[in-house]
Design a protein around this motif. Structure first.
Motif, PDB file in Angstrom:
ATOM      1  N   GLN A  44      -1.856   1.981   6.618  1.00  0.00           N
ATOM      2  CA  GLN A  44      -3.227   1.867   7.110  1.00  0.00           C
ATOM      3  C   GLN A  44      -3.471   2.807   8.285  1.00  0.00           C
ATOM      4  N   PHE A  45      -2.505   2.888   9.191  1.00  0.00           N
ATOM      5  CA  PHE A  45      -2.634   3.783  10.331  1.00  0.00           C
ATOM      6  C   PHE A  45      -2.738   5.233   9.864  1.00  0.00           C
ATOM      7  N   ASP A  97       0.872  -1.172   0.000  1.00  0.00           N
ATOM      8  CA  ASP A  97       0.000   0.000   0.000  1.00  0.00           C
ATOM      9  C   ASP A  97       0.912   1.225   0.000  1.00  0.00           C
ATOM     10  N   ARG A  98       0.830   2.029  -1.012  1.00  0.00           N
ATOM     11  CA  ARG A  98       1.732   3.181  -1.151  1.00  0.00           C
ATOM     12  C   ARG A  98       1.111   4.482  -0.648  1.00  0.00           C
ATOM     13  N   LEU A 138       3.884  -5.491  10.117  1.00  0.00           N
ATOM     14  CA  LEU A 138       3.232  -5.780   8.841  1.00  0.00           C
ATOM     15  C   LEU A 138       3.564  -4.676   7.852  1.00  0.00           C
ATOM     16  N   THR A 139       3.814  -5.050   6.620  1.00  0.00           N
ATOM     17  CA  THR A 139       4.290  -4.095   5.624  1.00  0.00           C
ATOM     18  C   THR A 139       3.344  -2.916   5.405  1.00  0.00           C
ATOM     19  N   ASN A 140       2.050  -3.111   5.557  1.00  0.00           N
ATOM     20  CA  ASN A 140       1.097  -2.030   5.300  1.00  0.00           C
ATOM     21  C   ASN A 140       0.526  -1.391   6.562  1.00  0.00           C
ATOM     22  N   ALA A 141       1.042  -1.759   7.727  1.00  0.00           N
ATOM     23  CA  ALA A 141       0.502  -1.232   8.978  1.00  0.00           C
ATOM     24  C   ALA A 141       0.628   0.292   9.053  1.00  0.00           C
ATOM     25  N   THR A 142       1.775   0.823   8.689  1.00  0.00           N
ATOM     26  CA  THR A 142       1.992   2.276   8.761  1.00  0.00           C
ATOM     27  C   THR A 142       1.058   3.015   7.814  1.00  0.00           C
TER      28      THR A 142
END
Length: 150
Positions: free
Chosen positions: A107-108, A41-42, A101-105
């Motif tokens: 998503q937050f 997720d970019r 998790l790679t997309n945690a940041t």
């Protein structure tokens, strides 16, 4: 605290105990194998230089500690199963968004942008102002204003 639960997942990552600078131990899960399978997720993150530039000339500051911020985001059943990790006591999985998790940041940050939508973007975690009256108004906006569905 409801952070984890027993799991029957077919996924499993390895836990790692990491010694912090102060000598205490932090429980981590090595999600590198899972992250290799994850579509990235970019979503853009704030640029720290912009935040420092905006805050540099202000007189009043409030810092909101987001230490357990990730734990405010509950995972779906399918996502939770992928966070499983093995211990001597059995298999467990996270109920909430874990670190690593790679997309945690991303998503937050996306949720924080929704929660604070409509507010001055320089005031999301560090609230800064030129005078006390303005500072109180900004604090009230952050604590009372939210577009996030309840």
């Amino acid at each position: 605290m409801g952070v984890i639960r027993r799991s029957r997942s077919s996924w499993s990552s390895k836990p790692v105990l990491v010694t912090k600078k102060d000598g205490s131990v932090r429980f981590c899960v090595d999600y590198r194998p899972l992250n290799k399978l994850t579509r990235r997720d970019r979503y853009p993150l704030p640029i720290i230089d912009d935040i420092i530039d905006q805050a540099g000339s202000k007189r009043y500051y409030t810092h909101l500690d987001m230490l357990k911020g990730y734990w405010q985001f509950w995972l779906s059943t399918a996502a939770s199963a992928k966070t499983a990790f093995i211990t001597p006591d059995g298999l467990y999985e996270f109920n909430v968004l874990p670190f690593g998790l790679t997309n945690a940041t991303s998503q937050f940050q996306r949720v924080m942008d929704v929660v604070l939508d409509g507010l001055d973007r320089s005031n999301d975690i560090i609230i800064c102002s030129d005078n006390w009256e303005e500072h109180l108004v900004l604090l009230e906006q952050v604590f009372q204003f939210s577009r996030y569905p309840r």
